[in-house]
Motif scaffolding. Structure first.
Motif, PDB file in Angstrom:
ATOM      1  N   PRO A  17       0.910  -1.140  -0.087  1.00  0.00           N
ATOM      2  CA  PRO A  17       0.094   0.055   0.036  1.00  0.00           C
ATOM      3  C   PRO A  17       0.834   1.434   0.097  1.00  0.00           C
ATOM      4  O   PRO A  17       1.883   1.397   0.478  1.00  0.00           O
ATOM      5  CB  PRO A  17      -0.811  -0.202   1.169  1.00  0.00           C
ATOM      6  CG  PRO A  17      -0.724  -1.789   1.631  1.00  0.00           C
ATOM      7  CD  PRO A  17       0.602  -1.803   1.124  1.00  0.00           C
ATOM      8  N   TYR A  21      -0.001   3.539   5.982  1.00  0.00           N
ATOM      9  CA  TYR A  21      -1.175   2.416   5.986  1.00  0.00           C
ATOM     10  C   TYR A  21      -1.340   1.691   7.252  1.00  0.00           C
ATOM     11  O   TYR A  21      -0.503   1.329   7.849  1.00  0.00           O
ATOM     12  CB  TYR A  21      -1.046   1.482   4.919  1.00  0.00           C
ATOM     13  CG  TYR A  21      -2.163   0.677   4.736  1.00  0.00           C
ATOM     14  CD1 TYR A  21      -3.422   1.125   3.718  1.00  0.00           C
ATOM     15  CD2 TYR A  21      -2.588  -0.488   4.916  1.00  0.00           C
ATOM     16  CE1 TYR A  21      -4.507   0.405   3.503  1.00  0.00           C
ATOM     17  CE2 TYR A  21      -3.571  -1.345   4.857  1.00  0.00           C
ATOM     18  CZ  TYR A  21      -4.300  -0.883   4.059  1.00  0.00           C
ATOM     19  OH  TYR A  21      -5.467  -1.519   3.858  1.00  0.00           O
ATOM     20  N   THR A  26      -8.381   0.234   8.567  1.00  0.00           N
ATOM     21  CA  THR A  26      -9.242   0.338   7.500  1.00  0.00           C
ATOM     22  C   THR A  26     -10.337  -0.898   7.572  1.00  0.00           C
ATOM     23  O   THR A  26     -11.499  -0.560   7.103  1.00  0.00           O
ATOM     24  CB  THR A  26      -8.523  -0.082   6.215  1.00  0.00           C
ATOM     25  OG1 THR A  26      -7.192   0.938   6.411  1.00  0.00           O
ATOM     26  CG2 THR A  26      -8.900  -0.015   5.184  1.00  0.00           C
ATOM     27  N   THR A  99      -5.779   0.102  -1.033  1.00  0.00           N
ATOM     28  CA  THR A  99      -4.432   0.097  -0.658  1.00  0.00           C
ATOM     29  C   THR A  99      -3.677   1.221  -1.724  1.00  0.00           C
ATOM     30  O   THR A  99      -2.536   1.665  -1.412  1.00  0.00           O
ATOM     31  CB  THR A  99      -3.745  -1.229  -1.095  1.00  0.00           C
ATOM     32  OG1 THR A  99      -4.266  -1.662  -2.541  1.00  0.00           O
ATOM     33  CG2 THR A  99      -4.286  -2.342   0.034  1.00  0.00           C
ATOM     34  N   GLY A 125      -3.253   6.362   8.691  1.00  0.00           N
ATOM     35  CA  GLY A 125      -3.397   5.287   7.944  1.00  0.00           C
ATOM     36  C   GLY A 125      -4.534   4.529   7.762  1.00  0.00           C
ATOM     37  O   GLY A 125      -4.517   3.636   7.003  1.00  0.00           O
ATOM     38  N   ARG A 127      -7.722   4.038   5.446  1.00  0.00           N
ATOM     39  CA  ARG A 127      -8.053   4.286   4.140  1.00  0.00           C
ATOM     40  C   ARG A 127      -9.552   4.117   3.805  1.00  0.00           C
ATOM     41  O   ARG A 127     -10.143   3.499   4.577  1.00  0.00           O
ATOM     42  CB  ARG A 127      -7.286   3.284   3.252  1.00  0.00           C
ATOM     43  CG  ARG A 127      -6.042   2.971   3.052  1.00  0.00           C
ATOM     44  CD  ARG A 127      -5.411   4.798   2.391  1.00  0.00           C
ATOM     45  NE  ARG A 127      -3.938   4.784   2.568  1.00  0.00           N
ATOM     46  CZ  ARG A 127      -2.998   4.385   1.950  1.00  0.00           C
ATOM     47  NH1 ARG A 127      -3.263   3.467   0.930  1.00  0.00           N
ATOM     48  NH2 ARG A 127      -1.671   4.708   2.270  1.00  0.00           N
TER      49      ARG A 127
END
Length: 321
Positions: A17, A21, A26, A99, A125, A127
């Motif tokens: 990614p 991240y 996420t 990603t 981080g 997403r």
């Protein structure tokens, strides 16, 4: 790498990614509550996915930390070693877990505002996650209409348990078997009484069957994917032409199904409550006021939506960040 663990083909590949991240944040933005049994988290993300017409168990783990992230993706299924399955897994996991999304412009904007600097730093981080299909996003929207999130997720769990195909179980795992989200054909073929027996109202049953019929008739994802490029008003208008999809559902699908990160579902009761605590108005802001207050973050209002969702989860003690 391909192995034959427990005589079920297993393929493993890596994704890299764009940093920063965090897989855990996420996944929690995707699953929303620990009641979600379709998207599972136990220091790894686990999900059953239909890949190239094959139900596979997919497990994703992060190595390398925030700034040097590597995702190890393991796929188990009868044809996991087939190139088409690996290609489908790569495409869908990238879509679901964001990603390839570069959030540098959002961080520059958020960090410039005192109101959002601490929030963006705390959840750095995360997403914007997406459902694996627009069809699943539409079904999620219908299930959660005018209900608490916990009740909506319970309905979705039941739907998956009843109509989703099972993925190969992990060896020596005591966890309940993963089941894929139901295909449109399975919902369409189900008698109305069976769907209502899961807890869906008569109206929602009709909506689900209508959406499933449309998806069975055409490639709904391909048909609606163009809305990812249409202007927002056009996209909302076309989505609300689908029976059972109102403004809230349309904006929910745009954000969670099509990755339109400029969209903040302003009719979302939970999101409005979190905004009230965030901006501290002396009243419950309506749709127009929310849109006005979010203007400084207009290109990325949907990312603020996900950050506020994580803030609520942290306050509940479900995540640590």
């Amino acid at each position: 790498m391909v192995t034959g663990e427990a005589r079920v083909p297993t393929a493993t590949f890596e994704l890299h990614p764009v940093p920063p991240y965090r897989l855990d944040l996420t996944v929690w933005a995707l699953r929303r509550r620990d009641r979600n049994r379709i998207d599972r988290w136990d220091r790894a993300y686990r999900r059953a996915l239909l890949l190239d017409d094959q139900v596979c168990a997919v497990v994703v783990r992060q190595r390398g930390g925030l700034w040097q992230p590597t995702l190890e993706v393991t796929v188990r299924g009868a044809r996991a070693d087939h190139p088409g399955v690996a290609e489908a897994a790569d495409r869908i996991v990238r879509r679901m877990l964001g990603t390839d999304v570069d959030l540098a412009p959002f961080y520059a904007l958020a960090d410039a505002h005192p109101a959002t600097r601490a929030l963006s730093e705390r959840f750095r981080g995360v997403r914007p996650p997406r459902f694996p299909s627009v069809f699943e996003a539409l079904v999620n929207a219908v299930a959660n209409q005018q209900l608490s999130l916990e009740v909506g997720l319970t309905l979705l769990n039941r739907l998956s348990a009843e109509f989703g195909l099972p993925a190969p179980a992990e060896p020596s795992s005591g966890a309940a078997a993963l089941r894929a989200f139901p295909a449109p054909q399975a919902i369409l073929a189900a008698p109305e009484e069976r769907l209502r027996g899961l807890g869906f109202s008569r109206a929602k049953t009709d909506y689900l069957r209508g959406i499933s019929a449309a998806a069975d008739d055409v490639d709904l994802d391909l048909d609606l994917d163009r809305l990812g490029r249409a202007d927002r008003a056009t996209a909302v208008r076309e989505l609300t032409s689908i029976r059972g999809i109102g403004r809230w559902s349309a904006e929910y699908v745009l954000l969670r199904g099509l990755g339109r990160v400029e969209v903040f579902p302003g009719d979302d009761v939970g999101a409005r409550h979190r905004l009230r605590g965030f901006f501290d108005p002396d009243h419950d802001p309506g749709y127009a006021e929310i849109a006005e207050r979010l203007q400084p973050w207009a290109p990325y209002a949907g990312l603020l939506y996900f950050h506020l969702l994580l803030l609520g989860l942290a306050e509940r003690g479900q995540i640590s960040a």
